[in-house]
Motif scaffolding. Structure first.
Motif, mmCIF file in Angstrom:
data_model
loop_
_atom_site.group_PDB
_atom_site.id
_atom_site.type_symbol
_atom_site.label_atom_id
_atom_site.label_comp_id
_atom_site.label_asym_id
_atom_site.label_seq_id
_atom_site.Cartn_x
_atom_site.Cartn_y
_atom_site.Cartn_z
ATOM 1 N N GLY A 216 55.813 91.167 36.599
ATOM 2 C CA GLY A 216 54.983 91.082 37.770
ATOM 3 C C GLY A 216 55.122 92.758 38.634
ATOM 4 O O GLY A 216 53.850 93.177 39.089
ATOM 5 N N ASN A 217 56.284 93.466 38.507
ATOM 6 C CA ASN A 217 55.658 94.695 39.397
ATOM 7 C C ASN A 217 55.558 95.967 38.379
ATOM 8 O O ASN A 217 54.255 96.573 38.573
ATOM 9 N N PHE A 220 51.222 96.510 39.045
ATOM 10 C CA PHE A 220 50.636 98.010 39.807
ATOM 11 C C PHE A 220 51.283 99.290 39.626
ATOM 12 O O PHE A 220 51.993 100.322 39.969
ATOM 13 N N LEU A 244 51.003 90.477 51.451
ATOM 14 C CA LEU A 244 51.339 91.263 51.876
ATOM 15 C C LEU A 244 50.976 92.344 52.289
ATOM 16 O O LEU A 244 51.235 93.110 53.267
ATOM 17 N N MET A 276 43.709 105.866 50.841
ATOM 18 C CA MET A 276 44.199 104.579 51.035
ATOM 19 C C MET A 276 43.887 103.091 51.162
ATOM 20 O O MET A 276 43.794 102.648 50.204
ATOM 21 N N LYS B 239 58.638 90.020 41.963
ATOM 22 C CA LYS B 239 57.998 90.975 40.969
ATOM 23 C C LYS B 239 57.241 91.987 41.524
ATOM 24 O O LYS B 239 57.295 93.276 41.654
ATOM 25 N N ALA B 240 56.120 91.190 41.580
ATOM 26 C CA ALA B 240 54.465 91.054 42.051
ATOM 27 C C ALA B 240 54.591 91.970 43.580
ATOM 28 O O ALA B 240 54.196 93.327 44.101
ATOM 29 N N SER B 241 55.593 91.564 44.491
ATOM 30 C CA SER B 241 55.377 91.523 45.329
ATOM 31 C C SER B 241 55.928 92.881 46.175
ATOM 32 O O SER B 241 56.237 94.040 46.557
ATOM 33 N N GLY B 243 57.071 95.622 43.496
ATOM 34 C CA GLY B 243 55.472 96.343 42.966
ATOM 35 C C GLY B 243 54.427 96.676 43.068
ATOM 36 O O GLY B 243 54.435 98.204 44.163
ATOM 37 N N LEU B 244 53.794 96.048 44.248
ATOM 38 C CA LEU B 244 52.699 96.821 45.187
ATOM 39 C C LEU B 244 53.441 96.879 46.539
ATOM 40 O O LEU B 244 53.052 98.075 47.278
ATOM 41 N N VAL B 245 55.001 96.947 47.145
ATOM 42 C CA VAL B 245 55.501 97.634 48.245
ATOM 43 C C VAL B 245 55.402 99.091 47.951
ATOM 44 O O VAL B 245 55.471 100.006 48.423
ATOM 45 N N TYR B 247 53.891 100.249 45.579
ATOM 46 C CA TYR B 247 52.831 101.476 45.190
ATOM 47 C C TYR B 247 51.999 102.153 46.844
ATOM 48 O O TYR B 247 52.026 102.866 46.774
ATOM 49 N N MET B 248 52.798 100.854 47.594
ATOM 50 C CA MET B 248 51.896 101.329 48.674
ATOM 51 C C MET B 248 52.372 102.615 49.798
ATOM 52 O O MET B 248 51.798 103.450 50.124
ATOM 53 N N GLN B 249 53.619 102.849 49.258
ATOM 54 C CA GLN B 249 54.739 103.570 50.179
ATOM 55 C C GLN B 249 54.530 104.845 49.472
ATOM 56 O O GLN B 249 54.003 105.846 50.359
ATOM 57 N N GLU B 251 51.412 105.693 47.790
ATOM 58 C CA GLU B 251 49.751 105.989 48.296
ATOM 59 C C GLU B 251 50.178 106.387 50.152
ATOM 60 O O GLU B 251 49.744 107.426 49.863
ATOM 61 N N MET B 252 51.146 106.206 50.281
ATOM 62 C CA MET B 252 51.302 106.389 52.876
ATOM 63 C C MET B 252 52.084 108.320 52.160
ATOM 64 O O MET B 252 51.627 108.244 52.639
ATOM 65 N N LEU B 280 61.820 96.591 55.415
ATOM 66 C CA LEU B 280 61.432 95.784 53.855
ATOM 67 C C LEU B 280 62.529 96.273 53.253
ATOM 68 O O LEU B 280 61.914 95.706 51.938
#
Lengths: 340, 340
Positions: A216-217, A220, A244, A276, B239-241, B243-245, B247-249, B251-252, B280
């Protein structure tokens, strides 16, 4: 884009309907010389909006319909009822050879049911699949299936991998897209029996660039260009990701609003974060492909605005130009040959 | 916390091992009067670190082991090999009545396999499940299963709902946790047959506060306190969640680093965003419960630092105090009674 493409567009679908769709079509007609569009929908707003946005008479055709499929119409019921719905008629234009492909922003489930019934599936494909793109580090990770099929057999997942690989290579220009199979962590166990079975099939197909399991991770982390899973998992994953992102954006707005200095700096922050936000904006990659059908069918997000709907039109045009259904059939035959 | 709790702690698990775990135990012993801890692991660092952190001699016991289970040990193999592994011995202490529960930061799959084999499941429970908390708007959404079971029958999903409801009400104090069943959008179809079957069972169980289906995006909208799904879907979603967090961090950070003014304002931005980052931060809600076993087993994140490991200890203590396995057995019997 040099070849001529005839696209049927359901102008009644989506949250904004004809007043968003018709100007989007106008802009695409300006940009894509070979494009001809059949607009399908209710006569009243359509005729007026076409005049207002000066759509070139020689490149559009209007087909009038009297019914519209709504978001809350049960997919199973639309086959029997609403025979004059704009969505249905747009698909029939493809079936009858009057259009090379069609595009709708309406009810996804209804679109899938109608397209499957009216167009049928490509030879060798058991079930069509829904594919969308997740934005990752300026690239895309394409995932299928996203909800057309709840439970999938190993054979179906294999077919999704072949369809995804062929479609992504056509849509993005990546020659040998990396294909991964969504699975769960090896720390718990090696995933389902079915996933292991598909994995063996994919490994035995040298013309696919199969990279193995993806967790899953890793969706990304730009590990794969195409990720295959069943529609239940794909749908939950996609919606959880959307939820999310919205949750984090809201938390961030609150954090900034609660700080006087940052409130004053709002414009600077917004400018810095814009790239972003744009990358994560679903409208940048609008256009979900219904793959495996005997005809090109593209679904736009229901809440797509004008630039987003234009992106979906361009995607449909690319799929028509490359004759996606035929390419998928040929690729599947080749991959099956490798397995013998 | 007034009652006396005896906890067995595997000090060898996790990325930081004894040098993180022993000071965490020291702090919890200070804060929780009735707590007694058996530390299980390699004698060398354990004895030295216990002296260094001044653990009270009368409230700890050391059990020496000669082996450690690593992250890459196949869960299926650990049952036969590594009989003197710290993780295994910690579980045996629970089985033999020398501890009320155990805690490890090691290999999740191995922990599940060993715990299931050594402790067995609560009467009436077919399979144990892994439950973790997602932070949502200052509250938590607990999800199970997260990977212990790849394919689950309707009966097993029903059992997960009962276990989750009972555990969440004990761990969080919410009296009637809202229980939802993860499903996919009604716009595509009504989800799998199995989900519909479980839904009927849950509707017929009045002592559960069953709220119906929950879609992926609703996980982050505070709709439910407990969300039930099979382990494949849960694992991919979690896991996707994560990974996405990440990824967004990332990017930020890049967005801020690319802007001179925002780089100068770094400390202000970090302060403003800290509450969000904390909410988070997985360490704030560290501690995954292995539910349905005849004994309390809690898993800490492998990369947990000291405050995170302390959170996991507190969670294990709460589960021991409430005699979670017994409560789950009683609740299941009651819910089954309602279905008759």
């Amino acid at each position: 884009m040099s070849t001529s493409v005839r696209l049927a567009v359901d102008v009644m679908g989506g949250d904004f309907g004809p007043r968003c769709i018709i100007p989007s079509v106008a802009r695409c007609l300006e940009q894509i010389p070979g494009l001809h569009v059949t607009l399908v929908g209710s006569p009243e707003p359509m005729t007026r909006l076409c005049a207002e946005h000066r759509l070139p008479q020689d490149r559009i055709r209007l087909v009038h319909t009297s019914e519209t499929i709504h978001g809350d119409d049960a997919p199973a019921s639309v086959l029997r009822s609403k025979r004059d719905a704009s969505m249905r008629v747009a698909i029939e234009l493809v079936r009858d050879g009057h259009a090379d492909g069609c595009l709708s922003a309406g009810n996804t489930g209804a679109l899938m049911v109608l397209a499957k019934a009216l167009l049928g599936t490509v030879e060798g494909i058991q079930r069509p699949a829904i594919m969308a793109a997740l934005p990752v580090a300026g690239r895309f990770c394409h995932v299928l299936d996203l909800g057309a099929n709840v439970d999938c057999s190993a054979r179906q997942l294999f077919e999704f991998a072949v369809m995804g690989s062929e479609a992504v290579s056509e849509l993005t220009g990546v020659e040998q897209p990396r294909v991964g199979l969504l699975n769960i962590g090896s720390e718990v166990n090696k995933g389902s029996l079915r996933v292991r079975e598909v994995s063996e099939l994919l490994r035995d197909t040298p013309s696919l660039n199969y990279i193995g399991h993806v967790e899953g991770n890793e969706l990304f982390l730009d590990r794969a260009d195409v990720v295959v899973c069943d529609g239940f998992v794909g749908n939950v994953m996609l919606k959880a990701s959307e939820g999310l992102v919205q949750y984090m954006q809201q938390e961030m707005r609150q954090a900034f609003a609660g700080n006087l200095l940052l409130r004053l700096l709002g414009p600077v922050l917004r400018r810095a974060l814009r790239p972003m936000a744009e990358r994560l904006n679903p409208h940048q990659y609008n256009g979900v492909s219904l793959l495996g059908l005997r005809g090109v069918v593209v679904k736009s997000h229901g809440n797509a605005g004008q630039p987003a709907f234009e992106a979906a039109i361009r995607q449909a045009v690319r799929a028509c130009e490359s004759d996606m259904p035929q390419r998928i059939a040929a690729r599947l035959a080749r991959c099956r040959g490798e397995l013998l």
